[in-house]
Scaffold this active site. Structure first.
Site, PDB file in Angstrom:
ATOM      1  N   SER A   1       1.039  -1.758   0.364  1.00 19.48           N
ATOM      2  CA  SER A   1       0.335  -0.247  -0.123  1.00 19.48           C
ATOM      3  C   SER A   1       0.524   1.105   0.036  1.00 19.48           C
ATOM      4  O   SER A   1       0.561   2.366   0.003  1.00 19.48           O
ATOM      5  CB  SER A   1      -1.306   0.162   1.525  1.00 19.48           C
ATOM      6  OG  SER A   1      -0.312  -0.026   2.447  1.00 19.48           O
TER       7      SER A   1
ATOM      8  N   ASN B   1      -1.507  -1.823  13.860  1.00 19.70           N
ATOM      9  CA  ASN B   1      -2.739  -1.395  13.946  1.00 19.70           C
ATOM     10  C   ASN B   1      -3.204  -0.707  14.202  1.00 19.70           C
ATOM     11  O   ASN B   1      -4.057   0.246  14.287  1.00 19.70           O
ATOM     12  CB  ASN B   1      -3.510  -3.142  14.784  1.00 19.70           C
ATOM     13  CG  ASN B   1      -3.329  -4.282  13.993  1.00 19.70           C
ATOM     14  OD1 ASN B   1      -2.348  -3.736  12.519  1.00 19.70           O
ATOM     15  ND2 ASN B   1      -3.453  -4.867  14.340  1.00 19.70           N
TER      16      ASN B   1
ATOM     17  N   HIS C   1     -40.148  23.528  -7.855  1.00 19.60           N
ATOM     18  CA  HIS C   1     -40.283  22.996  -8.803  1.00 19.60           C
ATOM     19  C   HIS C   1     -40.302  23.802 -10.206  1.00 19.60           C
ATOM     20  O   HIS C   1     -39.813  23.069 -11.585  1.00 19.60           O
ATOM     21  CB  HIS C   1     -41.624  22.809  -8.430  1.00 19.60           C
ATOM     22  CG  HIS C   1     -42.877  22.228  -8.448  1.00 19.60           C
ATOM     23  ND1 HIS C   1     -42.692  21.037  -7.572  1.00 19.60           N
ATOM     24  CD2 HIS C   1     -43.281  22.619  -7.080  1.00 19.60           C
ATOM     25  CE1 HIS C   1     -43.563  21.048  -6.200  1.00 19.60           C
ATOM     26  NE2 HIS C   1     -44.000  22.446  -6.120  1.00 19.60           N
TER      27      HIS C   1
ATOM     28  N   SER D   1     -14.538  25.628 -27.059  1.00 17.55           N
ATOM     29  CA  SER D   1     -15.416  25.048 -27.834  1.00 17.55           C
ATOM     30  C   SER D   1     -13.948  24.658 -28.728  1.00 17.55           C
ATOM     31  O   SER D   1     -13.768  25.154 -29.503  1.00 17.55           O
ATOM     32  CB  SER D   1     -16.614  24.001 -28.121  1.00 17.55           C
ATOM     33  OG  SER D   1     -16.672  23.401 -29.028  1.00 17.55           O
TER      34      SER D   1
ATOM     35  N   GLU E   1     -19.573  22.344 -13.909  1.00 14.92           N
ATOM     36  CA  GLU E   1     -20.168  21.150 -14.546  1.00 14.92           C
ATOM     37  C   GLU E   1     -19.004  19.910 -14.096  1.00 14.92           C
ATOM     38  O   GLU E   1     -19.597  19.287 -13.453  1.00 14.92           O
ATOM     39  CB  GLU E   1     -19.702  21.190 -16.242  1.00 14.92           C
ATOM     40  CG  GLU E   1     -21.040  21.585 -16.733  1.00 14.92           C
ATOM     41  CD  GLU E   1     -20.609  21.457 -18.112  1.00 14.92           C
ATOM     42  OE1 GLU E   1     -21.533  21.306 -18.702  1.00 14.92           O
ATOM     43  OE2 GLU E   1     -19.521  22.183 -18.279  1.00 14.92           O
TER      44      GLU E   1
ATOM     45  N   TYR F   1      -9.107  -5.835  14.101  1.00 12.31           N
ATOM     46  CA  TYR F   1      -8.332  -5.066  12.321  1.00 12.31           C
ATOM     47  C   TYR F   1      -8.148  -6.766  11.045  1.00 12.31           C
ATOM     48  O   TYR F   1      -8.561  -7.209  11.868  1.00 12.31           O
ATOM     49  CB  TYR F   1      -7.080  -5.444  12.818  1.00 12.31           C
ATOM     50  CG  TYR F   1      -6.060  -4.521  11.372  1.00 12.31           C
ATOM     51  CD1 TYR F   1      -6.189  -3.713  11.185  1.00 12.31           C
ATOM     52  CD2 TYR F   1      -5.554  -5.633  11.011  1.00 12.31           C
ATOM     53  CE1 TYR F   1      -5.593  -3.366   9.636  1.00 12.31           C
ATOM     54  CE2 TYR F   1      -5.058  -5.180   9.521  1.00 12.31           C
ATOM     55  CZ  TYR F   1      -5.470  -4.110   9.048  1.00 12.31           C
ATOM     56  OH  TYR F   1      -4.207  -3.878   7.627  1.00 12.31           O
TER      57      TYR F   1
ATOM     58  N   GLN G   1      -7.226  -2.086   5.251  1.00  8.36           N
ATOM     59  CA  GLN G   1      -5.713  -0.941   4.755  1.00  8.36           C
ATOM     60  C   GLN G   1      -6.536  -0.599   3.077  1.00  8.36           C
ATOM     61  O   GLN G   1      -5.677   0.965   2.430  1.00  8.36           O
ATOM     62  CB  GLN G   1      -5.191  -2.498   4.158  1.00  8.36           C
ATOM     63  CG  GLN G   1      -3.977  -1.660   2.942  1.00  8.36           C
ATOM     64  CD  GLN G   1      -2.486  -2.392   3.038  1.00  8.36           C
ATOM     65  OE1 GLN G   1      -2.193  -2.647   4.118  1.00  8.36           O
ATOM     66  NE2 GLN G   1      -2.758  -2.360   2.031  1.00  8.36           N
TER      67      GLN G   1
HETATM   68  N1  ARG Z   1      -1.161  -1.130   5.717  1.00  6.20           N
HETATM   69  C1  ARG Z   1      -1.858  -1.765   6.836  1.00  6.20           C
HETATM   70  C2  ARG Z   1      -3.646  -0.848   6.544  1.00  6.20           C
HETATM   71  O1  ARG Z   1      -2.874   0.310   5.928  1.00  6.20           O
HETATM   72  C3  ARG Z   1      -1.146  -1.513   7.746  1.00  6.20           C
HETATM   73  C4  ARG Z   1      -1.363  -2.272   8.972  1.00  6.20           C
HETATM   74  C5  ARG Z   1      -1.173  -3.335   8.610  1.00  6.20           C
HETATM   75  N2  ARG Z   1      -0.886  -4.129  10.295  1.00  6.20           N
HETATM   76  C6  ARG Z   1      -1.313  -5.987  10.026  1.00  6.20           C
HETATM   77  N3  ARG Z   1      -1.919  -6.164  10.606  1.00  6.20           N
HETATM   78  N4  ARG Z   1      -1.259  -6.223   8.585  1.00  6.20           N
HETATM   79  O2  ARG Z   1      -3.660  -0.743   7.042  1.00  6.20           O
END
Ligand code: ARG
Length: 470
Positions: A24, A111, A157, A278, A291, A318, A323
């Site tokens: 991520s 977490n 309306h 345009s 718009e 969690y 994520q």
């Molecule tokens: N990248 C993870 C998230 O955004 C961080 C937490 C990860 N925790 C875990 N137990 N894998 O949620």
């Protein structure tokens, strides 16, 4: 890159596709400042309670500051194999300060760390959104003030209903955006709670001081339940819900600007700097900005629904699903800020064709209610008066005239109680200015509303800042 920070129990390396799939970092790297801020507070707390030495704390804190600088300078190297921003920073800390870096994560889990980072991030963004909304509200109030006295058709309306002051119409949006700002401020109260110290889900065996980290990070409270602290994202959902409602208001303003700038309405001219042409039709000046504002509403609603759906039915606590929270969150933060910014810049440059608005207010029987009110003043019951005026309107329509264009004798054929003073009651200014009920469109009421808004805005302080009571 060093070995993975969690690979002790693993015999085989992670599959490349899995690394890419679970990473991520491209999304959450923007949390780096909050991650460093959170880790720094955590280090200070670990030293305060004697889990690490002051010297170790100093080493870790200065290492974290160096990493912050590296990221800011664009020198930091990102790598999918390190999953997220938390791992990246911890890994780099190890390279910079050696084995002591491995103590940073004592009494903490990713977490509570990620819950902390996103709360810190969103709290700052919420303050920014509230401040930006204040700028927009100021522009609305000042535009309303500058346009005082101009009459336009009011609609229900999308049919002409009763004349109103343009300023009254603009102030309606001031009210909407003021409530939006209040919703963000309300959400901020529940955002401003520290989850740090919840660790993975159950708390920790170490003698940590959660109140101290909360204080260092400027939180007003600590989360009461460690499981809730890592499991919930309602603080994000509230922000997304507040943003969605804000976008409803923007979409309505945008829609009106689009209609008003059409030839059919001709009520406004959008500034050249906020319109586009345009590629084929040389005469065109298109309202692309409103718009796009209208269009981006869909994105924000989508972000809210995306996160609601992600969170729905998740068992405590969690789950990695969570994520996925950051993509919609960041998307909405960016979108709402961009929308507030562009609308705030555009509004003061809109040219209102007040002559057209006034002229159009005089056609379409917008004073019909006032004729009925006049008859009530002459002793007629309102329902009866309603019928009389309805017949007069039908008659006028057949003649291609407005009510006030019918001669007195024709008027009197509908009700004997009608006198020449009826025409005075049908005049636009009178029609507007007699609506003095609280919150009405009479000039005196609108002036008072503008004065009150100016006073409120001047007295408002940003949440999280000391200032006059808000
Ligand atoms: N990248 C993870 C998230 O955004 C961080 C937490 C990860 N925790 C875990 N137990 N894998 O949620």
């Amino acid at each position: 890159m060093s070995a993975k920070l969690w690979d002790g129990r693993f015999a085989a390396p992670t599959d490349k596709v899995v690394e890419k799939f679970t990473s991520s970092i491209d999304i959450d790297r923007r949390l780096y400042r909050h991650d460093i801020e959170g880790s720094t507070a955590h280090c200070r707390m670990l030293a305060k309670v004697g889990i690490i030495s002051t010297e170790e704390m100093n080493t870790l804190v200065s290492g974290l500051a160096t990493i912050g600088q590296e990221i800011e300078d664009g020198k930091f190297v990102y790598d999918d194999r390190l999953e997220d921003i938390h791992m990246h920073i911890e890994d780099r800390l190890g390279q910079l300060v050696g084995p002591v870096a491995r103590k940073l994560h004592t009494a903490r889990s990713r977490n509570d760390q990620v819950a902390l980072d996103t709360r810190l991030y969103l709290r700052a963004q919420t303050d920014m959104v509230i401040a930006m909304l204040k700028g927009l509200r100021e522009v609305l109030v000042e535009t309303a003030h500058a346009q005082l006295g101009h009459i336009m058709p009011g609609y229900t309306h999308l049919q002409r209903a009763q004349p109103v002051l343009l300023s009254h119409h603009l102030m309606a949006y001031y009210e909407m955006f003021t409530r939006d700002s209040g919703r963000f401020a309300d959400a901020r109260v529940r955002m401003d709670i520290s989850p740090l110290g919840a660790a993975a889900l159950a708390g920790t065996t170490f003698p940590i001081d959660r109140a101290y980290t909360a204080e260092l990070l400027g939180f007003s409270e600590i989360a009461a339940n460690s499981m809730d602290a890592v499991a919930d994202r309602d603080f994000m959902l509230e922000f997304l819900a507040a943003a969605s409602i804000t976008m409803v208001h923007f979409s309505r303003l945008a829609e009106e600007l689009i209609m008003w700038s059409s030839k059919e309405f001709g009520f406004i001219e959008l500034p050249d700097a906020f319109a586009t042409g345009s590629s084929i039709m040389p005469q065109k000046k298109n309202p692309d900005i409103p718009e796009l504002v209208r269009g981006k509403t869909g994105r924000v609603f989508g972000d809210l629904v995306a996160l609601l759906t992600t969170m729905k039915s998740l068992s405590l606590t969690y789950n990695r699903d969570m994520q996925e929270d950051k993509t919609p969150l960041f998307s909405t933060v960016d979108t709402v800020k961009a929308v507030i910014e562009v609308v705030t810049r555009m509004l003061p440059h809109i040219r209102f064709n007040t002559a057209t608005m006034r002229h159009e207010s005089g056609t379409g029987f917008l004073n019909a209610t006032d004729m009925a009110d006049y008859l009530v003043g002459q002793g007629m019951a309102f329902r009866e008066a309603h019928g009389v005026v309805g017949r007069a309107v039908a008659h006028a329509l057949a003649q291609g005239k407005e009510l006030h264009e019918l001669p007195l004798e024709e008027m009197q054929a509908f009700a004997e109680v009608i006198d020449a003073d009826l025409y005075e009651a049908l005049k636009l200014e009178r029609v507007v200015d007699r609506r003095t009920s609280a919150g009405g469109t009479a000039a005196a009421c609108v002036r008072a509303a503008i004065a009150k808004a100016r006073e409120d805005l001047a007295g408002e302080s940003q949440p999280g800042q000391e200032g006059p009571a808000s």
